[in-house]
Write a protein that holds these residues in place. Structure first.
Motif, PDB file in Angstrom:
ATOM      1  N   TYR A 160       9.573   4.109  -1.825  1.00 38.75           N
ATOM      2  CA  TYR A 160       9.336   3.000  -0.909  1.00 38.75           C
ATOM      3  C   TYR A 160      10.426   1.986  -1.379  1.00 38.75           C
ATOM      4  CZ  TYR A 160       8.006  -0.822   1.843  1.00 38.75           C
ATOM      5  OH  TYR A 160       8.349  -1.801   2.858  1.00 38.75           O
TER       6      TYR A 160
ATOM      7  N   LEU B 294       0.725  -1.190   0.059  1.00 41.14           N
ATOM      8  CA  LEU B 294      -0.004   0.040  -0.142  1.00 41.14           C
ATOM      9  C   LEU B 294       0.638   1.264  -0.007  1.00 41.14           C
ATOM     10  CD1 LEU B 294      -2.634  -1.133   2.367  1.00 41.14           C
ATOM     11  CD2 LEU B 294      -2.776  -1.184  -0.001  1.00 41.14           C
TER      12      LEU B 294
ATOM     13  N   LYS C 298       2.561   4.755  -0.794  1.00 47.08           N
ATOM     14  CA  LYS C 298       1.878   5.799  -1.559  1.00 47.08           C
ATOM     15  C   LYS C 298       2.813   6.227  -2.641  1.00 47.08           C
ATOM     16  CE  LYS C 298      -1.959   6.748   0.967  1.00 47.08           C
ATOM     17  NZ  LYS C 298      -1.645   6.269   2.228  1.00 47.08           N
ATOM     18  N   ASP C 299       4.024   6.168  -2.228  1.00 43.80           N
ATOM     19  CA  ASP C 299       5.150   6.508  -3.259  1.00 43.80           C
ATOM     20  C   ASP C 299       6.020   5.457  -3.507  1.00 43.80           C
ATOM     21  OD1 ASP C 299       7.207   7.632  -4.701  1.00 43.80           O
ATOM     22  OD2 ASP C 299       7.512   9.266  -3.398  1.00 43.80           O
TER      23      ASP C 299
END
Ligand code: GLP
Length: 274
Positions: free
Chosen positions: A118, A111, A113-114
């Motif tokens: 990540y 999950l 976001k970036d």
């Protein structure tokens, strides 16, 4: 490369668990790279048993998983058969049964976001931990490691990868169909360590079983190195390599007799781990 051939899945799993336990015993703060799939389940069962019965201690062990589907996260509220995240798999099949610390478990975050940032962070964590001492690997039917699908560069790093049809079909059969989840809801992407990342592990333990994988095992170990079969990169690894196979998976190896003889000789002369 040590190619170890055992009679069946159970004996292959015994061997693999012994190798992993050996690392944990000799270096209690070792860093393990872990894998999902049906293949390592037997190995994990044995590690759990060793923890319970022999006190195999994971309290200082760090783990990094190879991959995770992108777009989903572990949901402990759901029954296990409806949660297809690799984080949940690891929780159910290994982590909840042993004394590993939560903060020492790393699994790519589906999950994130970036994802680009990540993936970089994930690689940094591996480096910060001192690198992976032993990376456990299965083998996808198209010869992939993690989710490094055909065509992934052999120098690739942790990143988002689109899944190919063979992998989607296999996943559908293995999970979605059984759980009655429509095919459209399957994730089509994953975060995976790259082949370059995997090759930096100091030692590699690949486990493969079953006749269905006999062709791809032969290509992987005896064929030319190619980004079309990313696990052929095993031939480029410079550290300790162990490949543990059952008889069925080994059945198409051209030099099968030679590997059996080498193992026998190593054991006779005491060069072998077990
Ligand atoms: C998935 C995983 C791989 C795993 C492969 C084989 O594609 N991402 O890491 O090796 O499945 O799974 P199995 O062991 O179930 O054959």
């Amino acid at each position: 490369m040590d190619i170890i051939i055992r009679e069946d899945y159970e004996a292959m799993s015994d061997y693999a668990a012994e190798v992993i336990a050996g690392f944990v015993r000799s270096k209690p703060d070792c860093v393990l790279g872990l894998a999902t799939g049906s293949t390592p389940i037997g190995t994990y069962k044995r590690l759990i048993r060793m923890h319970r019965e022999e006190g195999l201690d994971f309290s200082r062990v760090k783990t990094f998983n190879l991959d995770e589907y992108y777009g989903i996260g572990m949901d402990l509220e759901k029954p296990y058969h409806l949660d297809q995240s690799y984080a949940r798999f690891m929780h159910e099949e290994l982590f909840k049964h042993i004394n590993i610390k939560k903060e020492n478990i790393y699994i790519p975050d589906g999950l994130a976001k970036d994802p680009e940032a990540y993936c970089k962070w994930y690689e940094d964590q591996i480096k910060k931990a001192g690198g992976i001492d032993l990376q456990l690997l299965g083998l996808g039917r198209d010869g992939h490691w993690g989710f490094n699908e055909p065509g992934s560069s052999l120098g690739s790093r942790t990143r988002i990868q689109a899944l190919n049809k063979q992998t989607l079909d296999d996943n559908y059969e293995a999970f979605y169909k059984k759980a009655n989840i429509p095919r459209e809801q399957m994730p089509h992407f994953a975060i995976t360590m790259g082949i370059g990342t995997i090759l930096e592990a100091k030692n590699i333990l690949m486990i493969v079983n079953g006749a269905k994988k006999a062709d791809i095992v032969a290509k992987c170990l005896e064929g030319p190195v190619t980004s079309q079969i990313t696990a052929t990169a095993i031939q480029l690894h410079s550290g300790g390599i162990t490949v543990a196979l059952d008889r069925a998976a080994a059945s198409k190896l051209e030099h099968l007799e030679h590997y059996l003889e080498v193992e026998r000789l190593k054991r006779e002369y005491g060069f072998h781990r077990n």
